[in-house]
Design a protein around this motif. Structure first.
Motif, PDB file in Angstrom:
ATOM      1  N   ASP A 132     -52.982 -36.258 -23.821  1.00  0.00           N
ATOM      2  CA  ASP A 132     -54.334 -36.296 -24.403  1.00  0.00           C
ATOM      3  C   ASP A 132     -55.218 -35.166 -23.881  1.00  0.00           C
ATOM      4  OD1 ASP A 132     -53.669 -38.589 -25.795  1.00  0.00           O
ATOM      5  OD2 ASP A 132     -54.426 -39.942 -24.234  1.00  0.00           O
ATOM      6  N   TYR A 133     -54.817 -34.549 -22.773  1.00  0.00           N
ATOM      7  CA  TYR A 133     -55.643 -33.513 -22.146  1.00  0.00           C
ATOM      8  C   TYR A 133     -55.061 -32.110 -22.304  1.00  0.00           C
ATOM      9  CZ  TYR A 133     -57.412 -37.809 -20.146  1.00  0.00           C
ATOM     10  OH  TYR A 133     -57.922 -39.074 -20.003  1.00  0.00           O
ATOM     11  N   VAL A 185     -58.353 -36.950 -13.850  1.00  0.00           N
ATOM     12  CA  VAL A 185     -57.568 -35.866 -14.427  1.00  0.00           C
ATOM     13  C   VAL A 185     -58.074 -34.528 -13.868  1.00  0.00           C
ATOM     14  CG1 VAL A 185     -56.854 -34.712 -16.552  1.00  0.00           C
ATOM     15  CG2 VAL A 185     -57.220 -37.191 -16.543  1.00  0.00           C
ATOM     16  N   ARG A 243     -57.194 -30.302 -13.626  1.00  0.00           N
ATOM     17  CA  ARG A 243     -56.448 -29.200 -14.236  1.00  0.00           C
ATOM     18  C   ARG A 243     -56.411 -28.015 -13.276  1.00  0.00           C
ATOM     19  NH1 ARG A 243     -55.208 -27.528 -19.558  1.00  0.00           N
ATOM     20  NH2 ARG A 243     -54.955 -25.278 -19.714  1.00  0.00           N
TER      21      ARG A 243
END
Length: 204
Positions: free
Chosen positions: A31-32, A74, A76
């Motif tokens: 989803d990311y 989440v 990154r």
């Protein structure tokens, strides 16, 4: 529920499984992913609490607090901003249930336990990360040398007493040259997409 709690207590929930390519779209990390910009998953490790998603552009870590909690963080780590170093792999002993891959990306250390039966696949990730590390190191050195060369040239121009022509035009030309030099150097020595590396080492 009791099995999940027991698994957490014993630490078994931390042993990750390497997810098959056909199931990439079933994990939270998908989803990311910036699919719209051509980002794609090449390697994914999932434990009960965490997901470690290696794309052509970044590592995406979906961090869970526990196996029974839905709360996730989440984070990154784009490769071009976070150089990978100190990559190591630890194979399993006779009674071990897991092998382990370790590395530092940017300022963050990772130590990921993986099912020992998937060691051969984990070796592919190890080789990919080592290669990315080498490329990033080499490019960082070359970018530094390029910037140093530009500074030397600028210093030589500044100390020169020979000025022929309009000063404003000369200043404009020098700035334009310096800008283009920097732009080209960054394009040549800052690699953002490592699709070629993953395709070379990972067979999905």
């Amino acid at each position: 529920m009791l099995k999940k709690l027991a698994s957490d207590a014993l630490g078994l929930s931390d042993i990750g499984k390497i997810i098959d390519k056909k199931d990439f779209n079933k994990v939270d990390a998908d989803d990311y992913i910036m699919h719209e910009d051509g980002e794609q998953i090449f390697f994914l490790i999932k434990s009960r609490t965490d997901e470690y998603c290696f794309t052509n552009l970044a590592l995406i870590h979906v961090d869970g607090t526990s196996a029974v909690s839905k709360k996730r963080l989440v984070t990154r780590y784009d490769y071009y901003k976070n150089i990978i170093r100190s990559v190591a792999i630890e194979t399993a002993g006779t009674i071990d249930l897991d092998c382990e891959i370790k590395f530092i990306i940017g300022e963050t250390k990772f130590s990921i336990d993986v099912d020992k039966n998937q060691i051969e696949q984990l070796k592919d990730l190890y080789k990919s990360l080592v290669r990315i590390s080498h490329i990033s190191d080499e490019n960082d050195i070359m970018l530094g040398k390029s910037e140093e060369t530009l500074k030397i040239a600028a210093s030589a121009c500044a100390s020169s007493k020979v000025v022929d022509g309009n000063a404003a035009q000369i200043f404009k030309d020098i700035n334009e040259y310096a800008f283009n030099w920097t732009k080209i150097s960054r394009e040549n020595y800052i690699k953002k997409d490592f699709t070629d590396v993953f395709k070379n080492y990972i067979n999905n």
